[in-house]
Design a protein around this motif. Sequence first.
Motif, PDB file in Angstrom:
ATOM      1  N   VAL A  81       0.846  -1.194   0.000  1.00 44.95           N
ATOM      2  CA  VAL A  81       0.000   0.000   0.000  1.00 44.95           C
ATOM      3  C   VAL A  81       0.887   1.252   0.000  1.00 44.95           C
ATOM      4  O   VAL A  81       1.855   1.328   0.778  1.00 44.95           O
ATOM      5  CB  VAL A  81      -0.921   0.017   1.252  1.00 44.95           C
ATOM      6  CG1 VAL A  81      -1.849   1.227   1.222  1.00 44.95           C
ATOM      7  CG2 VAL A  81      -1.737  -1.269   1.355  1.00 44.95           C
ATOM      8  N   ALA A 120      -3.281   3.937  -1.060  1.00 45.66           N
ATOM      9  CA  ALA A 120      -3.672   3.991   0.351  1.00 45.66           C
ATOM     10  C   ALA A 120      -5.062   4.580   0.551  1.00 45.66           C
ATOM     11  O   ALA A 120      -5.805   4.154   1.438  1.00 45.66           O
ATOM     12  CB  ALA A 120      -2.634   4.792   1.132  1.00 45.66           C
ATOM     13  N   PHE A 148      -7.535   1.692  -0.038  1.00 44.17           N
ATOM     14  CA  PHE A 148      -7.334   0.437   0.682  1.00 44.17           C
ATOM     15  C   PHE A 148      -8.299   0.250   1.850  1.00 44.17           C
ATOM     16  O   PHE A 148      -9.009  -0.746   1.942  1.00 44.17           O
ATOM     17  CB  PHE A 148      -5.881   0.390   1.166  1.00 44.17           C
ATOM     18  CG  PHE A 148      -5.544  -0.776   2.032  1.00 44.17           C
ATOM     19  CD1 PHE A 148      -5.428  -2.046   1.492  1.00 44.17           C
ATOM     20  CD2 PHE A 148      -5.324  -0.616   3.399  1.00 44.17           C
ATOM     21  CE1 PHE A 148      -5.095  -3.129   2.285  1.00 44.17           C
ATOM     22  CE2 PHE A 148      -4.993  -1.682   4.198  1.00 44.17           C
ATOM     23  CZ  PHE A 148      -4.884  -2.950   3.641  1.00 44.17           C
ATOM     24  N   ARG A 149      -8.364   1.239   2.721  1.00 48.92           N
ATOM     25  CA  ARG A 149      -9.144   1.046   3.954  1.00 48.92           C
ATOM     26  C   ARG A 149     -10.630   0.937   3.691  1.00 48.92           C
ATOM     27  O   ARG A 149     -11.365   0.343   4.440  1.00 48.92           O
ATOM     28  CB  ARG A 149      -8.923   2.231   4.889  1.00 48.92           C
ATOM     29  CG  ARG A 149      -7.819   1.998   5.870  1.00 48.92           C
ATOM     30  CD  ARG A 149      -7.729   3.152   6.810  1.00 48.92           C
ATOM     31  NE  ARG A 149      -7.857   4.429   6.126  1.00 48.92           N
ATOM     32  CZ  ARG A 149      -8.334   5.524   6.679  1.00 48.92           C
ATOM     33  NH1 ARG A 149      -8.762   5.502   7.916  1.00 48.92           N
ATOM     34  NH2 ARG A 149      -8.394   6.645   5.997  1.00 48.92           N
ATOM     35  N   ALA A 170      -3.756   3.536   6.621  1.00 48.06           N
ATOM     36  CA  ALA A 170      -3.829   2.179   6.067  1.00 48.06           C
ATOM     37  C   ALA A 170      -2.960   1.226   6.883  1.00 48.06           C
ATOM     38  O   ALA A 170      -3.333   0.068   7.141  1.00 48.06           O
ATOM     39  CB  ALA A 170      -3.380   2.192   4.602  1.00 48.06           C
TER      40      ALA A 170
END
Length: 364
Positions: free
Chosen positions: A53, A82, A85-86, A113
């Motif tokens: 990431v 990033a 990603f979350r 992240a």
Amino acid sequence: EKGNHRHYMQKEIYEQPIVVAQTLQTYIRPFEQQVALPDMTFSFADVPRITIVACGTSFYAGMVAKYWLEQFARVPVELDIASEFRYRQPVLEPGGLALFISQSGETADTLAALRHAREQGQKVAVVVNVPTSSMAREADLLLPTHAGPEIGVASTKAFTCQLAVLAALAARVACEKGKLSEEEEKDIVLHLTEAPAAMNAALAHDPDIEAMAPLIAKARDVLYLGRGPDYPMAMEGALKLKEISYIHAEGYAAGEMKHGPIALIDDNVPVIVLAPSGPLFEKTVSNMQEVQARGGKVVLISDAEGLAQASEGTIATIEMPKVHPLIAPLVYAIPIQLLAYHVAVAKGTDVDQPRNLAKSVTVE
Ligand code: F6R
């Protein structure tokens, strides 16, 4: 502090052979010709999957690393920016390794992240250029780059040092997973140690790149094409150009052109093709010829062998030393950085402090 350089970015581009050598020194045992990583509390042998990431240029370094890790270590690698990603509820296997790449070690999205991955039971490794940064402090495995302070907002030397560390990491993971023989490891180490000299040889072509910059500076749009690890390098080239020269640029996988982007091609669009000779060369060249057939103005970046085969019909060529495919991204980084640099200088933009950008992005 800039010495005899006009901008920090130029100084930092020229520092790359030295800082990459410095970085490699800490990851390679020269006598054993082995890769050495800092002491670890876990083994890569037990890691079922790696999730990488990062943001921006660091993300493109991560994308090159995905090619290396999959090729050498045969470990599945996921890659994400990033800020995505979350929020996409990534499925993270217990015991997996999450790898974060960041020059500053402070990028808000990447740090968030990292914390998310830790909460999900991932081991956390970081490649950062600032060893006192938040990411460095929160890592299980800290892999520093030794690029020295990077002042130019556009990342250059931090990027190639990231690549150097990531190549060493890929080799180490491959060894621990039993996918590399001692001979193969030595081979990788040998090629890595050849990188700084090859980067110097690439820098020697700066005058050719400077000479063609006015041609590119007139363009409204520029495309960059590459295959394999040169695909992320194409995107990195486009990012460098857009952020400091404000010319619209896109990087594409060369084979993807015919699925849409080729519609953009006319004789006003320069197309920068990254094509080291090697297994992907022929395919890339045939994509390049499709572009030429539609009037696209091609600048071919390749080695003498590749240029001898495919320069016909190009508007310019940039010669690179012939290198092993492993280190090609470290070497081909130089002409794309120099091209962006000289185009920006030709346009008179603020190279070191481009508009709307900050060196460290601490907001999500
Ligand atoms: C581009 C550039 C940015 C950074 C990105 C991530 O030249 O510098 O795209 O790469 O903002 O920053 P770090 O690596 O500090 O997390």
